[in-house]
Motif scaffolding. Structure first.
Motif, short mmCIF file in Angstrom:
data_model
loop_
_atom_site.label_atom_id
_atom_site.label_comp_id
_atom_site.label_asym_id
_atom_site.label_seq_id
_atom_site.Cartn_x
_atom_site.Cartn_y
_atom_site.Cartn_z
N THR A 154 -36.39 24.41 -1.08
CA THR A 154 -34.97 24.17 -1.34
C THR A 154 -34.36 25.14 -2.34
OG1 THR A 154 -35.54 22.58 -3.09
CG2 THR A 154 -35.23 21.71 -0.87
N ASP A 155 -35.20 25.95 -2.99
CA ASP A 155 -34.71 26.87 -4.02
C ASP A 155 -35.16 28.28 -3.68
OD1 ASP A 155 -33.56 27.58 -6.63
OD2 ASP A 155 -35.63 27.96 -7.20
N ASP A 156 -34.24 29.23 -3.72
CA ASP A 156 -34.56 30.60 -3.34
C ASP A 156 -35.52 31.27 -4.32
OD1 ASP A 156 -32.70 30.74 -1.02
OD2 ASP A 156 -31.23 30.35 -2.58
N CYS A 157 -35.52 30.83 -5.56
CA CYS A 157 -36.50 31.36 -6.52
C CYS A 157 -37.92 31.03 -6.10
CB CYS A 157 -36.23 30.80 -7.92
SG CYS A 157 -34.73 31.41 -8.71
N GLN A 158 -38.12 29.86 -5.53
CA GLN A 158 -39.44 29.48 -5.04
C GLN A 158 -39.90 30.42 -3.94
OE1 GLN A 158 -38.03 25.27 -4.30
NE2 GLN A 158 -40.08 24.79 -5.02
N VAL A 159 -38.97 30.77 -3.05
CA VAL A 159 -39.30 31.69 -1.96
C VAL A 159 -39.67 33.04 -2.54
CG1 VAL A 159 -38.41 32.87 0.08
CG2 VAL A 159 -37.76 30.49 -0.36
N PHE A 160 -38.87 33.54 -3.46
CA PHE A 160 -39.13 34.85 -4.05
C PHE A 160 -40.48 34.91 -4.75
CE2 PHE A 160 -38.74 37.84 -7.65
CZ PHE A 160 -38.49 39.02 -6.95
N ARG A 161 -40.83 33.86 -5.47
CA ARG A 161 -42.07 33.86 -6.24
C ARG A 161 -43.31 33.89 -5.35
NH1 ARG A 161 -42.73 29.52 -10.51
NH2 ARG A 161 -44.28 31.00 -11.28
N LEU A 162 -43.16 33.50 -4.08
CA LEU A 162 -44.29 33.58 -3.16
C LEU A 162 -44.68 35.04 -2.89
CD1 LEU A 162 -43.40 30.83 -0.52
CD2 LEU A 162 -45.19 30.74 -2.26
N SER A 163 -43.79 35.97 -3.20
CA SER A 163 -44.10 37.39 -3.02
C SER A 163 -44.87 37.95 -4.22
CB SER A 163 -42.80 38.19 -2.87
OG SER A 163 -42.09 38.24 -4.10
N GLY A 164 -45.03 37.12 -5.26
CA GLY A 164 -45.66 37.59 -6.49
C GLY A 164 -44.67 38.05 -7.52
N GLY A 165 -43.38 37.99 -7.19
CA GLY A 165 -42.34 38.42 -8.12
C GLY A 165 -42.06 37.38 -9.19
N ARG A 166 -41.50 37.86 -10.30
CA ARG A 166 -41.11 36.97 -11.39
C ARG A 166 -39.58 36.89 -11.44
NH1 ARG A 166 -43.42 39.28 -16.70
NH2 ARG A 166 -43.07 37.17 -17.50
N VAL A 167 -39.07 35.75 -11.84
CA VAL A 167 -37.63 35.52 -11.88
C VAL A 167 -37.18 35.36 -13.34
CG1 VAL A 167 -35.72 34.04 -11.16
CG2 VAL A 167 -37.69 34.37 -9.64
N TYR A 168 -36.30 36.25 -13.77
CA TYR A 168 -35.76 36.14 -15.12
C TYR A 168 -34.60 35.16 -15.11
CZ TYR A 168 -34.10 37.36 -19.76
OH TYR A 168 -33.72 37.31 -21.08
N LEU A 169 -34.56 34.26 -16.08
CA LEU A 169 -33.51 33.25 -16.15
C LEU A 169 -32.36 33.78 -17.01
CD1 LEU A 169 -35.61 29.97 -16.47
CD2 LEU A 169 -34.68 31.07 -14.42
N THR A 170 -31.37 34.33 -16.33
CA THR A 170 -30.21 34.90 -17.00
C THR A 170 -29.33 33.78 -17.56
OG1 THR A 170 -30.20 36.73 -15.42
CG2 THR A 170 -28.18 36.36 -16.67
N PRO A 171 -28.96 33.86 -18.84
CA PRO A 171 -28.09 32.82 -19.40
C PRO A 171 -26.77 32.73 -18.65
CG PRO A 171 -29.08 34.14 -21.15
CD PRO A 171 -29.40 34.84 -19.86
N GLY A 172 -26.45 31.54 -18.19
CA GLY A 172 -25.21 31.32 -17.47
C GLY A 172 -24.23 30.53 -18.30
N SER A 173 -23.35 29.81 -17.63
CA SER A 173 -22.31 29.04 -18.31
C SER A 173 -22.22 27.65 -17.67
CB SER A 173 -20.96 29.75 -18.19
OG SER A 173 -19.91 28.90 -18.60
N TYR A 174 -21.91 26.65 -18.50
CA TYR A 174 -21.76 25.29 -17.98
C TYR A 174 -20.52 25.16 -17.10
CZ TYR A 174 -25.42 23.86 -21.23
OH TYR A 174 -26.61 23.74 -21.91
N THR A 175 -19.61 26.14 -17.17
CA THR A 175 -18.42 26.08 -16.31
C THR A 175 -18.74 26.48 -14.87
OG1 THR A 175 -17.78 28.36 -16.88
CG2 THR A 175 -16.88 26.57 -18.24
N ASN A 176 -19.90 27.06 -14.63
CA ASN A 176 -20.30 27.45 -13.28
C ASN A 176 -20.86 26.23 -12.55
OD1 ASN A 176 -21.04 28.87 -10.97
ND2 ASN A 176 -22.88 29.77 -11.91
N LEU A 177 -20.01 25.22 -12.44
CA LEU A 177 -20.48 23.95 -11.88
C LEU A 177 -20.44 23.97 -10.36
CD1 LEU A 177 -17.76 22.19 -10.90
CD2 LEU A 177 -17.48 22.00 -13.35
N LYS A 178 -21.20 23.08 -9.76
CA LYS A 178 -21.26 22.95 -8.31
C LYS A 178 -20.41 21.76 -7.88
CE LYS A 178 -24.57 22.83 -4.47
NZ LYS A 178 -26.02 22.75 -4.10
N ILE A 179 -19.51 22.00 -6.94
CA ILE A 179 -18.66 20.92 -6.43
C ILE A 179 -19.50 20.08 -5.48
CG2 ILE A 179 -16.55 20.35 -5.21
CD1 ILE A 179 -16.09 21.81 -7.84
#
Length: 239
Positions: free
Chosen positions: A185-210
């Motif tokens: 359900t999460d694209d980061c999970q898919v990417f990590r199966l390649s052996g890649g690492r995902v950096y968690l870029t600081p976001g904003s609480y205003t980037n909410l999901k409707i």
């Protein structure tokens, strides 16, 4: 360099909203249009593929055409799950794309600055995801409904989008997920199966999901505040 392909995930059912949330108006644009328009000022975008439900193809195509975005846009039907829908977007995406920026169309308030920050981290690390620290204490429940674990809150993050990945690595992750029979359900999970690492870029609480009706007034308030701040800055500049 124009080497980033945007995959706009717009195939959700909208069941928790009770209607097609992407077509709802926020100010002068729909939720969908706000989400797509956020990428218009990013000079790195080479193409956009919007993945939506079969019954919304015409409406989504019309709304994106109205924006006259500065890059080619295609609208295609998605699959039964998010992973299948994103995979359809990857298969359709231009070969010029060296990075995939996967964004939830239901996140209309992401800013150009947040996109640029996430992209910069993806270029450096191979993969990046906007995220914010969780505000609440998280409790993990056991199989009988009792508290099993309370993980340390300081290391927990709420994932947002866009999530941006090296295209070759993401395709390798897709192939591995298919080999293992996984539907994630999460694209980061898919990417990590390649052996890649995902950096968690600081976001904003205003980037909410409707997601639910309660989210709409919050989004409208954020947009109104941004417009007020923009008008104030323009007024100060003119003075």
């Amino acid at each position: 360099m124009k080497d980033v392909g945007v995959i706009l995930a717009a195939a959700g059912s909208g069941s928790r909203m009770g209607q097609d949330k992407l077509l709802l108006k926020l100010g002068g644009y729909t939720v969908l249009q706000h989400s797509a328009k956020a990428f218009a000022s990013c000079p790195d975008i080479c193409a956009m593929v919007a993945v939506t439900r079969q019954d919304l193809l015409g409406k989504v195509r019309q709304q994106l055409e109205e924006l006259e975005l500065p890059f080619p846009v295609q609208v295609i039907p998605g699959g039964k799950t998010r992973q299948q829908s994103v995979a359809a977007g990857v298969q359709t995406m231009s070969g010029k794309a060296k990075f995939y920026a996967i964004h939830d169309a239901a996140r209309p308030l992401v800013t150009a600055e947040e996109i640029a920050s996430c992209l910069a981290d993806a270029r450096e690390y191979g993969g990046a995801c906007l995220s914010v620290p969780v505000k609440d204490t998280i409790q993990q429940m056991d199989g009988e409904g009792f508290l099993e674990l309370t993980p340390p809150r300081d290391r927990l993050r709420c994932a947002q989008t866009p999530q941006i990945f090296d295209a070759a690595w993401y395709r390798a992750g897709m192939a591995e997920a298919k080999r293992l029979g996984l539907d994630l359900t999460d694209d980061c999970q898919v990417f990590r199966l390649s052996g890649g690492r995902v950096y968690l870029t600081p976001g904003s609480y205003t980037n909410l999901k409707i997601t639910t009706p309660e989210d709409l007034p919050l989004a409208e308030g954020i947009l109104a505040q941004r417009e007020q701040e923009s008008n104030t800055q323009e007024s100060n500049t003119m003075e």
